[in-house]
Design a protein around this motif. Structure first.
Motif, PDB file in Angstrom:
ATOM      1  N   SER B  76       0.852  -1.004   0.161  1.00  0.00           N
ATOM      2  CA  SER B  76      -0.223   0.471   0.409  1.00  0.00           C
ATOM      3  C   SER B  76       1.001   1.426  -0.302  1.00  0.00           C
ATOM      4  O   SER B  76       0.254   2.538  -0.316  1.00  0.00           O
ATOM      5  CB  SER B  76      -0.750  -0.207   1.081  1.00  0.00           C
ATOM      6  N   GLY B 182      -5.607   1.060   2.492  1.00  0.00           N
ATOM      7  CA  GLY B 182      -4.593  -0.567   2.675  1.00  0.00           C
ATOM      8  C   GLY B 182      -3.932   0.145   3.923  1.00  0.00           C
ATOM      9  O   GLY B 182      -3.354   1.452   4.433  1.00  0.00           O
ATOM     10  N   LEU B 459      -3.999  -5.444   3.037  1.00  0.00           N
ATOM     11  CA  LEU B 459      -4.704  -4.406   2.262  1.00  0.00           C
ATOM     12  C   LEU B 459      -6.316  -3.872   2.244  1.00  0.00           C
ATOM     13  O   LEU B 459      -6.658  -3.017   1.662  1.00  0.00           O
ATOM     14  CB  LEU B 459      -4.167  -5.055   0.559  1.00  0.00           C
TER      15      LEU B 459
END
Lengths: 458, 496
Positions: B76, B182, B459
């Motif tokens: 992320s 995320g 995530l």
């Protein structure tokens, strides 16, 4: 934990080689490492105490309370408390947890030096200017001050003969330096007539005296183990002295002998020494020189000079040796900078890749029999995984006893130390013109200091 | 008796010879527990008011994870980065692709000879590891086998030596929701009362472990936040993100400290405080490792560390050394006081190293690589001691750490997986102690362990707290599956 990876030749080096750094915060007049060696306290000319973090070379604490030059600093064993003495006639015990003043003791004279008891941080001994030294118990808010004798103890037979003359002479004795022995049961005091007195802490009585030299005993310092002592005196000789074992319960004062082991001096130049210090192990003795820029390092086995540390272009005052590393700090007398000497280890390039090896000479490469044999990757992998059968202990930390004790206190990390009240003595007074700040300028007494610093900033 | 769990039918047959084993091995039982294990996790993922059927939730999570994977983002952190810096030189996919082959360095030839010469002498004594790791890999698709392996592993771990208590499995305690995207990193505070998490939504959140409440939302970063680290004292928290800045926070009041640590030229990937809290080490996409003086907010030392983005950094417990790793495949150990490189570790495959941790006692380094392996190194000798496998890790930089069980006497390694699982391996035996099948929907990015608790993040934007079974009295839920699970746990307990 990094010792396993460091070049053993570097580790075996005992004394520093080159000037490696400087610390700067005001004009330092005295410095002292804590027992672990990760902090260096420095007392400034303006009465402020600055604690440097030796890992970052940044300022960890600033302690304000004195208004005159700091004379001495002394750490408690765990590194939490710091005792400072100053020319403003005060001694202050600081708690570094929050930077507060736990106790303030005011004497009737400026303080030469004050040292904390090795295990009890509420007890200290101080040598005062033209006054009797004092043993001070500060466990209560109101300090309990006991005066210590300066007159040396002489044999009884000796005393009878010239009684009057002796007393007259003894009255002139003044103690210039006091320190505790490693257990704290005794105090070693040096006088302005060169006498060394051994005083029992419990009874405050001199149990032994000996004449060391003819000049003033300026400074005494023990090794970390407390077995040896180094002295600086006005007769331009640095002496190392064996400290007798005083821990026996049935100690007979008459059996004590204190002998000088080595005398270090510069016979040619007749240099006198500003300050002396032992190395971390006590194997080396170093001294800063009067009217000179060098630090002399002698080793104690043969008593020979092994190194002259050079670097700064100014005379050096107080020097201090790191308690565990070949690392020397000294403050300059003119600028008050703290200079640091240490060892510069070259990068080992074998560390940069796992298959690099440092060899002395060229080595002819011998190919192994199976070096270029081809095996299926899967098989190799499997074998590798097979080999991983070692028992691994990832948890247990091996501790030394010493470290545990020193680890007991952890100094908080302060993010808001104002470093801006500026340390420089050079002030701009106009475009292109600078002048040196006169000492004490911009400093009112005590609390006013901060305010002026602020206004100057604006 | 083989000292490992081999999840094959033949093994269960052989196990039936020994009386202790028989009690735990019946396949029907273990498959049951696998399902229940799975189910409880699935139930917790969704709010209790909306119970879902098992099949339903599974299919959903799968589709989700495949969806997130198809976006081909590498963790992320870089997601956030790509949002804010559209002119990034490398695509996310190519970032972790190996740029160069270090044939000169990867000593495959030497290892060949070593393996052939040594393994002959040792082959008979050593059956355990390959089978367990291979087995674990093969069961990825098979729930029943995995559960069996798990149970067996727990059992064998208990059999080895005389540990006072066996490994007890972790189960979901709470799900902390709040991050909008995320979550890249989650860490327990040193006193264990708080969790700090950070994510691609540019926020850092402080959660209370006991209540699961979000105490503070720390906003201030201009881009996704990749990493957080707690100072040892005083509630001081540092966070580093894609805005190239490391920020310091007072986690108790939620206030930021005014002076951020500015100096990196690119995304800050990983940070760690020194044990005293006076220094901070940071690794960045700009390929450098910086040592910071926290008090002065200045760069103390810049280490010319790597030739690719730095994936992870860590401090040893006594503060004398720093480890860094990079996608150039190197793990390096540095001397804090001199800034010199003391050791370099390379695995012969030269796979990108994404995360690194010192063991609690500082003797070993744990390194995550993108060949789906976690390796334990003896950095003094430069040897790889253990390879933990089974999880999936090919693209994202996953994190994890060490945890303890059986009253803190034994250690395990915990890591997330890209298929949404959490894996726990015994450090010495490499056996899988527990595998949480679907801890998150999609990639589990980071895990931190502390005294009977795990915190994981992924995530899917969730932070989940896991606790050791049997530590607390049962909560409100008393469904049959839960009861069955507990019975299993007790079974293992009773055997010792």
């Amino acid at each position: 934990m990094n010792n396993a990876l460091i070049d053993p030749f570097i580790l075996s080096q005992d004394y520093p080689e080159t000037l490696t750094g400087k610390l700067k915060s005001g004009r330092a007049t005295c410095i002292r490492f804590n027992r672990k060696g990760d902090y260096l306290a420095s007392g400034r000319f303006d009465g402020t105490i600055v604690v440097f973090d030796m890992e970052t070379n940044g300022i960890a604490h600033k302690l304000r309370g004195h208004v005159r030059q700091i004379q001495s600093l002394s750490w408690s064993r765990d590194g939490r408390y710091l005792l400072s003495s100053s020319q403003d006639w005060k001694c202050i015990l600081w708690d570094l947890k929050d930077g507060s003043q736990i106790r303030t003791v005011k004497f009737e004279a400026p303080v030469y030096i004050a040292e904390l008891h090795p295990s009890n941080h509420f007890l200290f001994v101080a040598a005062l200017f033209e006054d009797q030294p004092a043993l001070v118990d500060i466990s209560e808010v109101k300090p309990y001050i006991q005066r210590l004798p300066s007159a040396p103890k002489r044999g009884t037979a000796y005393m009878d003969e010239q009684d009057e003359k002796q007393t007259a002479q003894d009255a002139k004795q003044a103690t210039s330096i006091t320190i505790f022995t490693s257990t704290g049961d005794h105090i070693i005091a040096g006088t302005n007539k060169g006498w060394l007195n051994l005083i029992e802490t419990k009874t405050c009585k001199t149990i032994y005296s000996t004449k060391l030299c003819n000049g003033v005993l300026v400074y005494l310092r023990l090794t970390l183990s407390g077995r040896d002592m180094v002295s600086n005196s006005s007769d331009r000789i640095v002496r190392t002295i064996h400290v007798p074992d005083l821990s026996k319960s049935d100690l007979d004062p008459d059996s004590i002998t204190i002998e000088v082991e080595h005398k270090f001096q510069d016979v040619v130049n007749r240099l006198s020494w500003n300050h002396v210090a032992f190395s971390c192990t006590g194997e080396y003795v170093s001294a800063s020189t009067y009217m000179n820029h060098d630090i002399y390092v002698w080793e104690r086995n043969q008593g020979s000079l092994v190194k002259i540390l050079e670097g700064p272009k100014e005379e050096l005052g107080v020097i201090e040796w790191h308690p565990s590393r070949p690392f020397v700090a000294a403050c300059g007398i003119d600028t008050g900078r703290i200079y640091l000497w240490s060892i510069i280890a070259p990068q080992r390039w074998s560390a940069l890749a796992p298959d690099f090896v440092e060899v002395e000479e060229n080595v002819e490469y011998v190919e192994r029999e199976d070096e270029f044999d081809i095996h299926p990757i899967e098989e190799i992998r499997k074998r590798q995984l097979d080999r991983e059968d070692e028992v691994v202990d990832a948890l247990i930390i091996e501790h030394k006893k010493d470290e545990d004790e020193a680890d007991a206190f952890r100094m908080p990390v302060l993010l808001d130390i104002d470093d801006s009240e500026s340390e420089d003595e050079i002030v701009a007074i106009g475009p292109g013109t600078m002048r040196r700040k006169s000492p004490g300028e911009g400093r009112d007494m005590g609390a006013g200091e901060k305010a002026t610093a602020r206004s100057r900033k604006r | 008796m083989p000292s490992y769990a081999e999840p094959s039918p033949s093994h269960s047959h052989s196990a039936s010879h020994s009386p202790e084993r028989r009690r735990v091995t019946p396949p029907s039982r273990s498959s049951n527990s696998a399902v229940s294990n799975y189910d409880s996790a699935a139930e917790h993922q969704h709010s209790p008011s909306r119970p879902r059927s098992q099949a339903n939730s599974r299919s959903r999570s799968r589709s989700n994870s495949s969806h997130s994977r198809s976006r081909s983002r590498s963790r992320s952190r870089s997601q956030a980065g790509s949002d804010f810096h559209s002119d990034r030189p490398n695509g996310n996919g190519s970032y972790y692709s190996r740029r160069r082959t270090r044939s000169s360095r990867s000593g495959s030839r030497s290892s060949d000879s070593r393996s052939s010469s040594r393994s002959q002498s040792r082959a008979p004594t050593r059956t355990p590891s390959p089978a367990s790791s291979d087995g674990a890999r093969s069961v990825n698709s098979n729930d029943i086998r995995a559960a069996e392996a798990e149970l067996l592993a727990a059992e064998t771990a208990a059999e080895q030596g005389p540990p006072p208590r066996p490994f007890r499995a972790y189960r979901l305690k709470a799900t902390l929701r709040g991050h909008k995207r995320g979550v890249a990193c989650a860490r327990f505070s040193p006193d264990g009362k708080w969790i700090a998490s950070c994510g691609a939504d540019a926020s850092v959140r402080i959660w209370e472990v006991g209540s699961g409440k979000c105490i503070h939302v720390l906003m201030g970063h201009l881009a996704g936040v990749s990493t957080v680290s707690w100072a040892p004292e005083g509630g001081l928290l540092a966070s580093g993100g894609d805005d190239k800045v490391i920020r310091l926070w007072n986690a108790i009041t939620g206030e930021p400290y005014p002076v951020p640590l500015v100096g990196h030229h690119n995304y800050v990937y990983s940070i760690a405080f020194s044990p005293k809290g006076n220094m901070l080490v940071s690794g960045s996409y700009d390929e450098a490792v910086f040592l910071w003086d926290v008090r002065g907010a200045r760069v103390m030392r810049s280490l010319p560390a790597h030739s690719d983005p730095v994936g992870g950094v860590d401090f040893i417990h006594d503060g004398t050394m720093v480890a860094s790793c990079s996608s150039d495949g190197l793990t390096r150990v540095w001397d804090t006081s001199t800034g010199q490189c003391l050791r370099t570790l390379v695995h012969e495959d030269n796979a990108a190293v994404t995360s690194v941790r010192f063991s609690p006692n500082g003797k070993y380094i744990l390194a995550w690589t993108l060949d789906s392996s976690v390796r334990l190194w003896n950095y003094v000798d430069g040897r790889c001691l253990k390879t933990y496998q089974g999880h999936k890790n090919a693209k994202y930089s996953l994190g994890g750490g060490f945890g303890t069980y059986s009253d803190g006497k034994q250690a395990f390694v915990v890591s997330g997986s890209e298929d949404g699982g959490i894996w726990l391996w015994d450090v010495t035996s490499k056996n899988v102690l527990q595998r949480i099948e679907t801890a998150h929907e999609g990639v589990v990015l980071d895990i931190d362990a502390r005294e009977g608790l795990l915190v994981s993040c992924g995530l899917d934007g969730c932070v989940r707290v896991w606790e050791v079974e049997g530590d607390e009295q049962e909560g409100e839920e008393s469904d049959s599956k839960r009861a069955l699970l507990d019975e299993d746990a007790m079974d293992v307990d009773a055997k010792i």
